[in-house]
Scaffold this motif. Structure first.
Motif, PDB file in Angstrom:
ATOM      1  N   HIS A 104      15.850 -30.632 -19.467  1.00  0.00           N
ATOM      2  CA  HIS A 104      17.047 -30.181 -18.764  1.00  0.00           C
ATOM      3  C   HIS A 104      18.243 -31.081 -19.069  1.00  0.00           C
ATOM      4  O   HIS A 104      19.361 -30.597 -19.249  1.00  0.00           O
ATOM      5  CB  HIS A 104      16.789 -30.150 -17.260  1.00  0.00           C
ATOM      6  CG  HIS A 104      17.981 -29.730 -16.449  1.00  0.00           C
ATOM      7  ND1 HIS A 104      18.360 -28.415 -16.311  1.00  0.00           N
ATOM      8  CD2 HIS A 104      18.896 -30.456 -15.748  1.00  0.00           C
ATOM      9  CE1 HIS A 104      19.442 -28.334 -15.562  1.00  0.00           C
ATOM     10  NE2 HIS A 104      19.788 -29.564 -15.202  1.00  0.00           N
ATOM     11  N   GLN A 125      21.090 -28.297 -20.787  1.00  0.00           N
ATOM     12  CA  GLN A 125      21.569 -27.508 -19.675  1.00  0.00           C
ATOM     13  C   GLN A 125      22.391 -28.342 -18.700  1.00  0.00           C
ATOM     14  O   GLN A 125      23.390 -27.871 -18.154  1.00  0.00           O
ATOM     15  CB  GLN A 125      20.388 -26.868 -18.941  1.00  0.00           C
ATOM     16  CG  GLN A 125      20.790 -25.928 -17.820  1.00  0.00           C
ATOM     17  CD  GLN A 125      21.702 -24.817 -18.304  1.00  0.00           C
ATOM     18  OE1 GLN A 125      21.518 -24.282 -19.377  1.00  0.00           O
ATOM     19  NE2 GLN A 125      22.702 -24.476 -17.506  1.00  0.00           N
ATOM     20  N   THR A 164      11.643 -16.547 -17.614  1.00  0.00           N
ATOM     21  CA  THR A 164      12.575 -15.478 -17.250  1.00  0.00           C
ATOM     22  C   THR A 164      13.599 -15.938 -16.224  1.00  0.00           C
ATOM     23  O   THR A 164      14.522 -15.186 -15.901  1.00  0.00           O
ATOM     24  CB  THR A 164      11.816 -14.265 -16.678  1.00  0.00           C
ATOM     25  OG1 THR A 164      11.128 -14.655 -15.473  1.00  0.00           O
ATOM     26  CG2 THR A 164      10.802 -13.740 -17.682  1.00  0.00           C
ATOM     27  N   PHE A 165      13.453 -17.162 -15.714  1.00  0.00           N
ATOM     28  CA  PHE A 165      14.389 -17.671 -14.713  1.00  0.00           C
ATOM     29  C   PHE A 165      15.656 -18.170 -15.397  1.00  0.00           C
ATOM     30  O   PHE A 165      15.670 -18.425 -16.612  1.00  0.00           O
ATOM     31  CB  PHE A 165      13.732 -18.772 -13.889  1.00  0.00           C
ATOM     32  CG  PHE A 165      12.757 -18.246 -12.871  1.00  0.00           C
ATOM     33  CD1 PHE A 165      13.140 -18.041 -11.557  1.00  0.00           C
ATOM     34  CD2 PHE A 165      11.457 -17.923 -13.241  1.00  0.00           C
ATOM     35  CE1 PHE A 165      12.249 -17.538 -10.630  1.00  0.00           C
ATOM     36  CE2 PHE A 165      10.553 -17.416 -12.319  1.00  0.00           C
ATOM     37  CZ  PHE A 165      10.961 -17.223 -11.004  1.00  0.00           C
ATOM     38  N   PRO A 166      16.768 -18.323 -14.646  1.00  0.00           N
ATOM     39  CA  PRO A 166      18.032 -18.767 -15.248  1.00  0.00           C
ATOM     40  C   PRO A 166      17.891 -20.099 -15.972  1.00  0.00           C
ATOM     41  O   PRO A 166      17.055 -20.937 -15.623  1.00  0.00           O
ATOM     42  CB  PRO A 166      18.976 -18.884 -14.043  1.00  0.00           C
ATOM     43  CG  PRO A 166      18.402 -17.957 -13.017  1.00  0.00           C
ATOM     44  CD  PRO A 166      16.920 -18.008 -13.209  1.00  0.00           C
ATOM     45  N   ALA A 167      18.735 -20.301 -16.984  1.00  0.00           N
ATOM     46  CA  ALA A 167      18.651 -21.502 -17.804  1.00  0.00           C
ATOM     47  C   ALA A 167      18.802 -22.776 -16.988  1.00  0.00           C
ATOM     48  O   ALA A 167      18.228 -23.815 -17.329  1.00  0.00           O
ATOM     49  CB  ALA A 167      19.720 -21.456 -18.892  1.00  0.00           C
ATOM     50  N   ALA A 168      19.553 -22.720 -15.898  1.00  0.00           N
ATOM     51  CA  ALA A 168      19.790 -23.922 -15.099  1.00  0.00           C
ATOM     52  C   ALA A 168      18.522 -24.471 -14.467  1.00  0.00           C
ATOM     53  O   ALA A 168      18.442 -25.660 -14.148  1.00  0.00           O
ATOM     54  CB  ALA A 168      20.824 -23.623 -14.007  1.00  0.00           C
ATOM     55  N   LYS A 209      15.211 -23.188 -15.639  1.00  0.00           N
ATOM     56  CA  LYS A 209      14.075 -22.736 -16.435  1.00  0.00           C
ATOM     57  C   LYS A 209      13.106 -23.867 -16.772  1.00  0.00           C
ATOM     58  O   LYS A 209      11.892 -23.744 -16.594  1.00  0.00           O
ATOM     59  CB  LYS A 209      14.572 -22.076 -17.711  1.00  0.00           C
ATOM     60  CG  LYS A 209      13.466 -21.497 -18.574  1.00  0.00           C
ATOM     61  CD  LYS A 209      13.950 -21.165 -19.983  1.00  0.00           C
ATOM     62  CE  LYS A 209      15.059 -20.145 -19.962  1.00  0.00           C
ATOM     63  NZ  LYS A 209      15.448 -19.742 -21.353  1.00  0.00           N
ATOM     64  N   ASP A 266      14.466 -19.565 -25.562  1.00  0.00           N
ATOM     65  CA  ASP A 266      15.893 -19.516 -25.906  1.00  0.00           C
ATOM     66  C   ASP A 266      16.142 -18.882 -27.264  1.00  0.00           C
ATOM     67  O   ASP A 266      17.153 -18.206 -27.462  1.00  0.00           O
ATOM     68  CB  ASP A 266      16.475 -20.940 -25.901  1.00  0.00           C
ATOM     69  CG  ASP A 266      16.637 -21.508 -24.506  1.00  0.00           C
ATOM     70  OD1 ASP A 266      16.546 -20.721 -23.531  1.00  0.00           O
ATOM     71  OD2 ASP A 266      16.838 -22.731 -24.384  1.00  0.00           O
ATOM     72  N   GLN A 311      26.201 -27.467 -17.670  1.00  0.00           N
ATOM     73  CA  GLN A 311      26.634 -27.295 -16.284  1.00  0.00           C
ATOM     74  C   GLN A 311      27.812 -28.193 -15.965  1.00  0.00           C
ATOM     75  O   GLN A 311      28.772 -27.787 -15.313  1.00  0.00           O
ATOM     76  CB  GLN A 311      25.476 -27.598 -15.336  1.00  0.00           C
ATOM     77  CG  GLN A 311      24.445 -26.488 -15.245  1.00  0.00           C
ATOM     78  CD  GLN A 311      23.350 -26.829 -14.248  1.00  0.00           C
ATOM     79  OE1 GLN A 311      22.754 -27.895 -14.295  1.00  0.00           O
ATOM     80  NE2 GLN A 311      23.096 -25.921 -13.347  1.00  0.00           N
ATOM     81  N   GLU A 355      14.872 -11.313 -26.719  1.00  0.00           N
ATOM     82  CA  GLU A 355      14.298 -11.003 -25.401  1.00  0.00           C
ATOM     83  C   GLU A 355      13.184  -9.962 -25.499  1.00  0.00           C
ATOM     84  O   GLU A 355      12.190 -10.032 -24.781  1.00  0.00           O
ATOM     85  CB  GLU A 355      15.396 -10.503 -24.468  1.00  0.00           C
ATOM     86  CG  GLU A 355      14.909 -10.223 -23.061  1.00  0.00           C
ATOM     87  CD  GLU A 355      16.037  -9.774 -22.145  1.00  0.00           C
ATOM     88  OE1 GLU A 355      15.746  -9.462 -20.973  1.00  0.00           O
ATOM     89  OE2 GLU A 355      17.194  -9.738 -22.602  1.00  0.00           O
TER      90      GLU A 355
END
Length: 450
Positions: free
Chosen positions: A77, A200, A365-369, A371, A135, A204, A139
């Motif tokens: 992260h 990430q 499948t969760f958001p990149a922030a 994942k 990434d 952010q 998809e």
């Protein structure tokens, strides 16, 4: 994946980006030399260590592995997948290679520290590999990509014991030098071939700076406040991410499925050999069972994943768990005929092929922030289950005998229903049946009444 067009194996392979091929190649190379967890106990007892000391070393490695996936998630992260893989593999190489130097008398505590750190860094690359895979892969082929990674891991796991059998004839110490060497090769491959990505945490921070409106203040105050906020941001972000995970009931159900499913799946390597020995089968028969399982999985998983790609994810995971549950229960009939053991192994493998790619792709499948942390937590739970599996299996098998396998089937089925609840998405609202024709660009009204 529920697209009308089927996913084909050749199309998925053709659509796989070159960096993903390098990533999977590195995973395979690293797994080919992954000897520590499999041969550590045998090696230490061969060098004169007591069984209890060898067992402690394996526990240290398992504990390090659990925390390693969490550490890998945080590093991924903050610094990105490529940096994490390079760092983890470069750090694990000398640690693994030095195990042979610490296996003599009077070195138990240094050995436990080194083995624990080896487990920590050896497993730290896995969240990074999963994040990079999700990434980079289109998809449409995400689940297929995780199936490819599982095949790379399983090919390595199938060939590594054969390589080890030859290496041991030359020198036991070579096992750990080769293991460290393959880790170093993976680090070099990551440095040379894997793409650089913006971490990430950095993305952010940049987004926050671009969207922030600084308040009017005296000169110097704004800079100081901004610096303090940026310094505190990673810790706060980490706390909020894990707090959100703990409040996500569906994800907790999914983690429960990972825990129970991993506990029972591991019994094929723990309690099944005990069962076959008690039923007076030759040792070679267990090797045959493992070979059949590996061949079926390696040759069939991509095709099975492609064939089932149009089914909803929750259908795949519950079906796979139930098929695996039947296979585990069939192991209880091994005393009657070896054919039941083979049949049970094939059913277990088919259940794994149906459910596992979707299960392991789910956190991606969760958001990149968040994942990386979701992936790391899933892998840590799986690692904890693997560490607990010998206690669970040996304790209950010695008391239940053949009935143990019926219990495993029931627990696996329960894991399937937890997975069903954890990954199932609510249905999309259907458009109103009496809606008139819409012109292009007119917003659709769903569920309206006239």
């Amino acid at each position: 994946m529920t697209d009308d067009a089927p996913v084909r194996v050749f199309d998925a392979l053709k659509a796989t980006p070159t960096p993903v091929r390098y990533l999977l190649g590195g995973v395979l190379v690293n797994q080919l030399g992954a000897f520590v967890q499999t041969f550590l106990v045998l090696y230490l007892t061969f060098r004169g260590a007591s069984v209890s000391a060898a067992g402690l070393a394996l526990v240290a490695y398992s504990i390090g592995s659990i925390f390693g996936t969490m550490l890998g998630a945080e590093i991924t992260h903050r610094f990105g997948p490529r940096t994490t893989i390079m760092t983890a593999m470069a750090a694990s190489a000398p640690l693994v290679g030095s195990i042979s130097w610490l296996s003599g008398p009077g070195t138990l505590w240094p050995l436990l520290v080194v083995v624990g750190l080896a487990g920590l860094f050896t497993q730290a690359y896995r969240p990074a590999a999963a994040v990079l895979l999700s990434d980079l892969m289109p998809e449409r082929y995400q689940v297929m990509a995780f199936s490819m990674m599982r095949i790379a891991l399983n090919i390595g796991a199938a060939l590594a014991p054969l390589i080890a059998a030859v290496v041991i004839l030359v020198d036991w110490d070579l096992l750990f030098w080769i293991d460290g060497g393959t880790a170093l090769v993976y680090a070099l491959l990551a440095f040379a071939l894997l793409p650089k990505q913006v971490p990430q945490a950095q993305a952010q921070a940049e987004a926050n700076r671009e969207g922030a409106v600084p308040a009017a203040s005296e000169a110097g105050t704004e800079t100081e406040t901004e610096t303090e906020a940026e310094a505190a941001a990673p810790a706060a972000d980490s706390r909020s991410a894990y707090a959100a995970m703990l409040s996500d009931r569906k994800y907790l159900l999914y983690l429960g499925a990972i825990l129970l499913g991993s506990l029972t799946y591991a019994q094929g390597h723990i309690a099944l050999p005990l069962q076959l020995a008690a039923d007076h089968y030759p040792t070679s028969f267990y090797s045959t069972v493992l070979t059949v399982s590996s061949v079926v999985l390696i040759t069939c998983e991509l095709k099975i994943t492609a064939y089932l790609s149009r089914l909803p994810k929750h259908v795949r995971v519950i079906t796979g768990h139930l098929v695996e549950a039947v296979g585990l229960a069939v192991y209880g009939l091994s005393s009657r005929s070896g054919a039941f053991t083979i049949a049970g192994a094939v059913l277990v493998v088919f259940g794994i092929m149906i459910a596992a790619p979707s299960m392991f792709a789910h956190p991606a499948t969760f958001p990149a922030a968040v994942k990386a942390r979701y992936i790391g937590t899933m892998q840590a739970v799986g690692g904890a289950a693997s560490a607990l599996a010998p206690l669970f299996g040996v304790f209950l098998w010695t008391r239940l005998g053949g009935g143990f396998w019926l219990l495993c089937g029931i627990v696996t089925a329960a894991a399937g229903f937890l997975a069903l609840a954890g990954v199932r998405q609510p249905p999309e609202p259907a458009p109103a049946k009496d809606a008139g024709p819409r012109t292009e660009g007119e917003p659709e009204v769903v569920g309206g009444t006239s």
